[in-house]
Design a protein around this motif. Structure first.
Motif, PDB file in Angstrom:
ATOM      1  N   ASN A 158      54.458  78.051   9.565  1.00 12.45           N
ATOM      2  CA  ASN A 158      54.793  79.378   9.502  1.00 12.45           C
ATOM      3  C   ASN A 158      54.848  80.091   8.447  1.00 12.45           C
ATOM      4  N   GLU A 159      54.085  79.662   7.508  1.00 13.71           N
ATOM      5  CA  GLU A 159      54.059  80.028   5.909  1.00 13.71           C
ATOM      6  C   GLU A 159      53.751  81.581   5.610  1.00 13.71           C
ATOM      7  N   HIS A 160      53.591  82.280   6.481  1.00 17.02           N
ATOM      8  CA  HIS A 160      53.420  83.648   6.291  1.00 17.02           C
ATOM      9  C   HIS A 160      54.383  84.591   7.275  1.00 17.02           C
ATOM     10  N   TYR A 161      55.387  84.028   7.820  1.00 16.45           N
ATOM     11  CA  TYR A 161      56.326  84.676   8.659  1.00 16.45           C
ATOM     12  C   TYR A 161      57.364  85.169   7.700  1.00 16.45           C
ATOM     13  N   PRO A 162      57.606  86.390   7.719  1.00 12.28           N
ATOM     14  CA  PRO A 162      58.937  86.915   7.199  1.00 12.28           C
ATOM     15  C   PRO A 162      60.222  86.380   7.651  1.00 12.28           C
ATOM     16  N   LEU A 163      61.067  86.019   6.824  1.00 13.67           N
ATOM     17  CA  LEU A 163      62.318  85.241   6.934  1.00 13.67           C
ATOM     18  C   LEU A 163      63.203  85.799   5.747  1.00 13.67           C
ATOM     19  N   PRO A 164      64.744  85.792   5.785  1.00 13.81           N
ATOM     20  CA  PRO A 164      65.317  85.803   4.644  1.00 13.81           C
ATOM     21  C   PRO A 164      65.150  84.489   3.731  1.00 13.81           C
ATOM     22  N   ILE A 165      65.232  84.709   2.572  1.00 14.81           N
ATOM     23  CA  ILE A 165      65.239  83.840   1.303  1.00 14.81           C
ATOM     24  C   ILE A 165      66.353  83.769   0.585  1.00 14.81           C
ATOM     25  N   ALA A 166      67.208  84.380   0.776  1.00 14.63           N
ATOM     26  CA  ALA A 166      68.712  84.269   0.120  1.00 14.63           C
ATOM     27  C   ALA A 166      68.212  84.432  -1.636  1.00 14.63           C
ATOM     28  N   SER A 167      68.875  83.708  -2.376  1.00 18.36           N
ATOM     29  CA  SER A 167      68.977  83.495  -3.564  1.00 18.36           C
ATOM     30  C   SER A 167      67.495  83.112  -4.327  1.00 18.36           C
ATOM     31  N   LEU A 168      66.556  82.862  -3.374  1.00 20.03           N
ATOM     32  CA  LEU A 168      65.141  82.730  -4.091  1.00 20.03           C
ATOM     33  C   LEU A 168      64.613  84.087  -4.477  1.00 20.03           C
ATOM     34  N   THR A 169      65.336  85.084  -4.171  1.00 19.14           N
ATOM     35  CA  THR A 169      64.996  86.504  -4.526  1.00 19.14           C
ATOM     36  C   THR A 169      65.088  86.419  -6.071  1.00 19.14           C
ATOM     37  N   LYS A 170      66.019  85.756  -6.631  1.00 16.36           N
ATOM     38  CA  LYS A 170      66.186  86.068  -7.991  1.00 16.36           C
ATOM     39  C   LYS A 170      65.173  85.621  -9.116  1.00 16.36           C
ATOM     40  N   MET A 171      64.180  84.635  -8.400  1.00 14.90           N
ATOM     41  CA  MET A 171      62.949  84.446  -8.956  1.00 14.90           C
ATOM     42  C   MET A 171      62.115  85.754  -9.448  1.00 14.90           C
ATOM     43  N   TRP A 172      62.060  86.637  -8.356  1.00 12.17           N
ATOM     44  CA  TRP A 172      61.355  87.887  -8.570  1.00 12.17           C
ATOM     45  C   TRP A 172      62.118  88.891  -9.320  1.00 12.17           C
ATOM     46  N   SER A 199      57.974  85.453   3.027  1.00 12.45           N
ATOM     47  CA  SER A 199      57.509  84.496   3.629  1.00 12.45           C
ATOM     48  C   SER A 199      57.655  83.148   2.791  1.00 12.45           C
ATOM     49  N   ALA A 200      57.500  82.072   3.422  1.00 13.51           N
ATOM     50  CA  ALA A 200      57.397  80.665   2.311  1.00 13.51           C
ATOM     51  C   ALA A 200      56.143  80.988   1.482  1.00 13.51           C
ATOM     52  N   TYR A 201      55.032  81.545   1.992  1.00 14.30           N
ATOM     53  CA  TYR A 201      53.983  81.481   1.223  1.00 14.30           C
ATOM     54  C   TYR A 201      54.072  82.411  -0.071  1.00 14.30           C
ATOM     55  N   ASP A 202      54.447  83.715   0.258  1.00 16.09           N
ATOM     56  CA  ASP A 202      54.783  84.924  -0.727  1.00 16.09           C
ATOM     57  C   ASP A 202      55.947  84.095  -1.794  1.00 16.09           C
ATOM     58  N   THR A 203      57.086  83.555  -1.403  1.00 13.81           N
ATOM     59  CA  THR A 203      58.010  82.942  -2.197  1.00 13.81           C
ATOM     60  C   THR A 203      57.563  82.139  -3.109  1.00 13.81           C
ATOM     61  N   ALA A 204      56.511  81.009  -2.607  1.00 16.17           N
ATOM     62  CA  ALA A 204      55.787  80.278  -3.199  1.00 16.17           C
ATOM     63  C   ALA A 204      55.051  80.888  -4.569  1.00 16.17           C
ATOM     64  N   LYS A 205      54.297  82.030  -4.052  1.00 14.51           N
ATOM     65  CA  LYS A 205      53.648  82.753  -5.202  1.00 14.51           C
ATOM     66  C   LYS A 205      54.511  83.452  -6.099  1.00 14.51           C
ATOM     67  N   ALA A 215      64.487  77.085  15.003  1.00 13.25           N
ATOM     68  CA  ALA A 215      63.568  78.276  14.926  1.00 13.25           C
ATOM     69  C   ALA A 215      63.877  79.008  14.037  1.00 13.25           C
ATOM     70  N   GLY A 216      62.790  79.593  13.259  1.00  9.94           N
ATOM     71  CA  GLY A 216      63.078  80.245  11.913  1.00  9.94           C
ATOM     72  C   GLY A 216      62.989  79.852  10.747  1.00  9.94           C
ATOM     73  N   SER A 217      62.379  78.510  10.811  1.00 11.17           N
ATOM     74  CA  SER A 217      62.287  77.706   9.362  1.00 11.17           C
ATOM     75  C   SER A 217      60.612  77.748   9.344  1.00 11.17           C
ATOM     76  N   SER A 218      60.425  77.374   8.012  1.00 12.37           N
ATOM     77  CA  SER A 218      59.172  77.486   7.344  1.00 12.37           C
ATOM     78  C   SER A 218      58.982  76.744   6.171  1.00 12.37           C
ATOM     79  N   TYR A 219      57.667  76.546   5.818  1.00  9.22           N
ATOM     80  CA  TYR A 219      57.548  75.927   4.518  1.00  9.22           C
ATOM     81  C   TYR A 219      56.013  75.963   4.021  1.00  9.22           C
ATOM     82  N   ALA A 220      55.902  76.018   2.929  1.00  5.81           N
ATOM     83  CA  ALA A 220      54.631  76.442   2.113  1.00  5.81           C
ATOM     84  C   ALA A 220      54.351  75.367   1.027  1.00  5.81           C
ATOM     85  N   VAL A 221      53.211  74.937   0.881  1.00  6.83           N
ATOM     86  CA  VAL A 221      53.041  74.083  -0.333  1.00  6.83           C
ATOM     87  C   VAL A 221      51.773  74.647  -1.033  1.00  6.83           C
TER      88      VAL A 221
END
Length: 331
Positions: free
Chosen positions: A40-54, A155-161, A21-27
């Motif tokens: 769960n693509e719009h569910y807020p979760l920790p994204i760790a170092s994917l932050t560094k893209m932003w 979210s997975a969707y926001d991170t993909a964006k 529980a607490g996993s998600s994905y977006a394509v």
């Protein structure tokens, strides 16, 4: 025994469903940003170092040119993954950006934030402002590196964006797709290799970012290209992420076709009016979606001979791409 066998087969065929529980994905479509599939693509979760893209995207918007910066004590002693910066040394922001994206240096994130924002807090404010202006509604940053904090979520969707917007920037694209970056310091020549395993080994994987904390689990973002199609995959808290990214990208490349929704050129709207499109619009759609596509032209009511209009491509009742067009009239 039969139940056990069936369960094993199910897990192999549906690797995403086996996650805690607490996993998600977006394509998403790498060209338009349209969501193609997810869970769960719009569910807020920790994204760790994917932050560094932003962090990289925000920094390049503020400071697009390479500059030298002096590394602070706070940057040199930043918690977590590191490119081993030393307090008082001078490094180029270009080197720091590559260290940020290829080696996930938290010290590089801190140094870049201080350089562009005046302070870590000032830069994080700019990151959040840019997130809001780009419609990342499930995203909030408290730091530029992805260290765990209660409210540092996306979210997975926001991170993909985030990767979608980043890849529109030529310098970001160059950095995120680099396999090996050579550099030189006072200590001599060195190089950094990209941590993203698929960028190193999978021909269709062009760029991406890795991430991990105990709270977030494994996080991964990948930009794929094949036969003119581009796809972005993001998984959050997925222990089988390398395989899942390959599987999902291959599924999209197999099931979706690149369809030309409208070609650039002049279109006769009325006998006295034409619309001029400066670009061809191509979309990733599957067979069923192709039947639901339609074009809508919106023309503002003005008295001028030349004005702007808006050409929208709809999928059913939802607009998925809108571009400005020149409207010319003859009296």
């Amino acid at each position: 025994m039969m139940i056990i066998v069936l369960l094993i087969i199910s897990l192999l065929l549906n690797p995403l469903s086996s996650q805690a529980a607490g996993s998600s994905y977006a394509v998403i479509d790498g060209e338009t940003g349209r969501l193609l599939m997810g869970e769960n693509e719009h569910y807020p979760l920790p994204i760790a170092s994917l932050t560094k893209m932003w962090t990289a995207y925000t920094f390049l918007d503020i400071q697009p040119d390479d500059q030298d910066t002096v590394i602070s004590h706070q940057a040199a002693t930043a918690e977590g993954s590191s490119i081993y910066l030393e307090a008082g040394q001078t490094r180029s922001t270009r080197d720091l950006l590559y260290g940020l994206m290829l080696r996930s240096g938290n010290d590089a994130a801190q140094a870049l934030a201080e350089h562009a924002g005046g302070s870590l807090e000032g830069f994080v404010y700019l990151m959040n402002e840019k997130a809001r202006s780009h419609g990342l509604e499930q995203t909030y940053f408290t730091n530029p590196s992805g260290l765990h904090a209660e409210h540092h979520l996306s979210s997975a969707y926001d991170t993909a964006k985030m990767l979608y917007f980043g890849m529109k920037n030529p310098e970001f694209r160059k950095i995120a797709s680099t396999v090996n970056y050579p550099f030189e310091t006072e200590q001599g020549k060195n190089s950094w290799q990209n941590k993203h395993r698929l960028v190193l080994s999978e021909p269709t994987a062009i760029a991406g970012k890795t991430g991990f904390t105990k709270a977030a689990g494994r996080t991964l973002a990948t930009y794929f290209e094949k036969d003119g199609k581009s796809v972005i995959v993001v998984t959050l808290n997925n222990g089988n992420d390398w395989q899942v990214h390959k599987q999902l990208s291959q599924q999209v490349f197999s099931e979706y076709q690149l369809y030309t929704a409208v070609k650039k050129g002049r279109y006769q709207v009325f006998p006295h009016m034409t619309a001029k499109l400066d670009q061809t619009v191509k979309l990733l759609v599957n067979k069923e979606e192709k039947k639901l596509l339609s074009n809508v032209l919106q023309i503002p009511q003005t008295d001028g001979k030349q004005k702007k209009g808006y050409w929208s491509i709809y999928l059913g009742t939802a607009p998925i791409k809108t571009i400005a067009v020149d409207i010319e009239t003859e009296k």
